[in-house]
Design a protein around this motif. Structure first.
Motif, PDB file in Angstrom:
ATOM      1  N   UNK B  63     -11.535  -7.213   9.850  1.00 33.45           N
ATOM      2  CA  UNK B  63     -11.279  -7.971   8.623  1.00 33.45           C
ATOM      3  C   UNK B  63      -9.896  -7.908   8.187  1.00 33.45           C
ATOM      4  N   UNK B  64      -9.236  -6.884   8.851  1.00 32.06           N
ATOM      5  CA  UNK B  64      -7.603  -6.735   8.492  1.00 32.06           C
ATOM      6  C   UNK B  64      -7.212  -7.771   9.397  1.00 32.06           C
ATOM      7  N   UNK B  75      -5.878  -7.437   1.222  1.00 28.76           N
ATOM      8  CA  UNK B  75      -7.291  -7.150   1.747  1.00 28.76           C
ATOM      9  C   UNK B  75      -6.770  -6.792   3.078  1.00 28.76           C
ATOM     10  N   UNK B  76      -5.867  -7.307   4.058  1.00 30.57           N
ATOM     11  CA  UNK B  76      -5.599  -6.986   5.276  1.00 30.57           C
ATOM     12  C   UNK B  76      -4.782  -5.261   5.144  1.00 30.57           C
ATOM     13  N   UNK B  77      -4.092  -5.060   4.419  1.00 27.88           N
ATOM     14  CA  UNK B  77      -3.356  -3.742   4.315  1.00 27.88           C
ATOM     15  C   UNK B  77      -4.702  -2.788   4.073  1.00 27.88           C
ATOM     16  N   UNK B  78      -5.639  -2.964   3.140  1.00 27.53           N
ATOM     17  CA  UNK B  78      -6.598  -1.983   2.748  1.00 27.53           C
ATOM     18  C   UNK B  78      -7.531  -1.856   3.815  1.00 27.53           C
ATOM     19  N   UNK B  81      -5.970   0.204   6.353  1.00 29.42           N
ATOM     20  CA  UNK B  81      -6.112   1.731   5.948  1.00 29.42           C
ATOM     21  C   UNK B  81      -7.266   2.254   6.339  1.00 29.42           C
ATOM     22  N   UNK B  82      -8.458   1.487   5.949  1.00 29.76           N
ATOM     23  CA  UNK B  82      -9.841   1.836   6.319  1.00 29.76           C
ATOM     24  C   UNK B  82     -10.014   2.131   7.732  1.00 29.76           C
ATOM     25  N   UNK B  83      -9.543   1.335   8.715  1.00 27.21           N
ATOM     26  CA  UNK B  83      -9.630   1.339   9.933  1.00 27.21           C
ATOM     27  C   UNK B  83      -8.893   2.573  10.538  1.00 27.21           C
ATOM     28  N   UNK B  96     -13.886   4.991  -1.718  1.00 29.64           N
ATOM     29  CA  UNK B  96     -12.871   4.532  -2.531  1.00 29.64           C
ATOM     30  C   UNK B  96     -12.154   3.226  -1.922  1.00 29.64           C
ATOM     31  N   UNK B  97     -11.992   3.145  -0.658  1.00 29.56           N
ATOM     32  CA  UNK B  97     -11.355   2.127   0.082  1.00 29.56           C
ATOM     33  C   UNK B  97     -12.165   0.949   0.277  1.00 29.56           C
ATOM     34  N   UNK B  98     -13.370   1.137   0.213  1.00 28.62           N
ATOM     35  CA  UNK B  98     -14.332   0.094   0.074  1.00 28.62           C
ATOM     36  C   UNK B  98     -14.295  -0.614  -1.158  1.00 28.62           C
TER      37      UNK B  98
END
Lengths: 138, 121
Positions: B63-64, B75-78, B81-83, B96-98
């Motif tokens: 997704x990133x 979206x790429x940054x978040x 971060x999740x990755x 929270x990240x989702x």
């Protein structure tokens, strides 16, 4: 100039031929659209097996290979493509690989490394430079 | 296109570059990008619920990367971060990240829709 480059073999198309391999359809479409001016995109692969088969069939001047793909990724694809299509300049595309894994891929036959997020100009220049120089002798 | 805090929604350099390509490339690319989003978000939610860090890492990575390619910067940054969170094995912040991803995707879709409408002659 790469003597093994097949785009100058009388096809009438001066653009180097290119294989794009990425499991993400968004990436394949974007890369194909961005590069179709300077390159003749002869094939697109969605996984490692396809990438190896299409490289063997088309023997492109250059191959842009995503590091992370189903069934092996670049670690599997690079040595196979370097063997079955030795005239192909393999450029690796990835997000955040460690220096060690990049060096491993370069040692296996890739000639350059691009990070995802590179601009169209950066990708194009890197691929063209790779084709001009030719693959590393194995 | 400004966002509520953090990085701008769209990377103007990337979007302008895509707009300079032939005909309907940007429209087709954005359509393809958002057609991938539902399964990616469903898979992320499922994987977070089960604590499957490897699956989260892989889907968030994809997704990133796709978001970066179309210029969906926030979206790429978040997703990145999740990755990183999943790679570290710490999922305390994952829900929270989702939720942030969902909001950013909604705002990004609106921003692209406006952008594509404004492009039409």
């Amino acid at each position: 100039m790469n003597p093994q480059a097949n785009q100058f073999n009388g096809s009438g198309d001066n653009r180097p031929s290119l294989l794009i391999a990425d499991d993400d359809p968004v990436m394949r479409f974007a890369l194909g659209s961005q590069l179709e001016g300077e390159f003749h995109v002869v094939a697109m692969a969605a996984n490692t097996t396809e990438a190896i088969e299409l490289a063997s069939t088309h023997r492109p001047d250059a191959a842009l290979i995503d590091v992370q793909m189903p069934d092996g990724g670049a670690r599997e694809a690079v040595p196979h493509i370097a063997t079955c299509s030795p005239g192909t300049c393999i450029v690796i595309l990835s997000g955040d690989e460690s220096r060690g894994s990049v060096l491993e891929l370069l040692d296996a036959g890739a000639v350059a490394y691009l990070r995802k997020g590179a601009t169209r100009g950066e990708i194009s220049r890197t691929l063209l430079a790779a084709v001009q120089r030719g693959p590393d002798p194995r | 296109v400004p966002a509520l805090g953090g990085r701008r929604l769209l990377d103007e350099v990337v979007v302008a570059e895509l707009e300079s390509l032939r005909g309907e490339v940007l429209t087709e690319l954005i359509s393809l990008y958002f057609s991938e989003v539902p399964w990616q978000m469903a898979e992320l939610s499922r994987a977070v619920g089960r604590g499957e860090t490897l699956a989260i890492e892989q889907v968030a990575h994809r997704l990133s990367g796709g978001s970066c390619t179309v210029g969906a910067a926030q979206v790429s940054d978040i997703a990145a971060e999740l990755e990183a969170t999943a790679r570290a094995g710490d999922l305390t912040n994952a829900d929270h990240l989702i939720e942030r991803l969902r909001r950013a995707l909604d705002e990004t879709q609106t921003a692209f829709t406006i952008r594509l409408i404004e492009r039409k002659p």
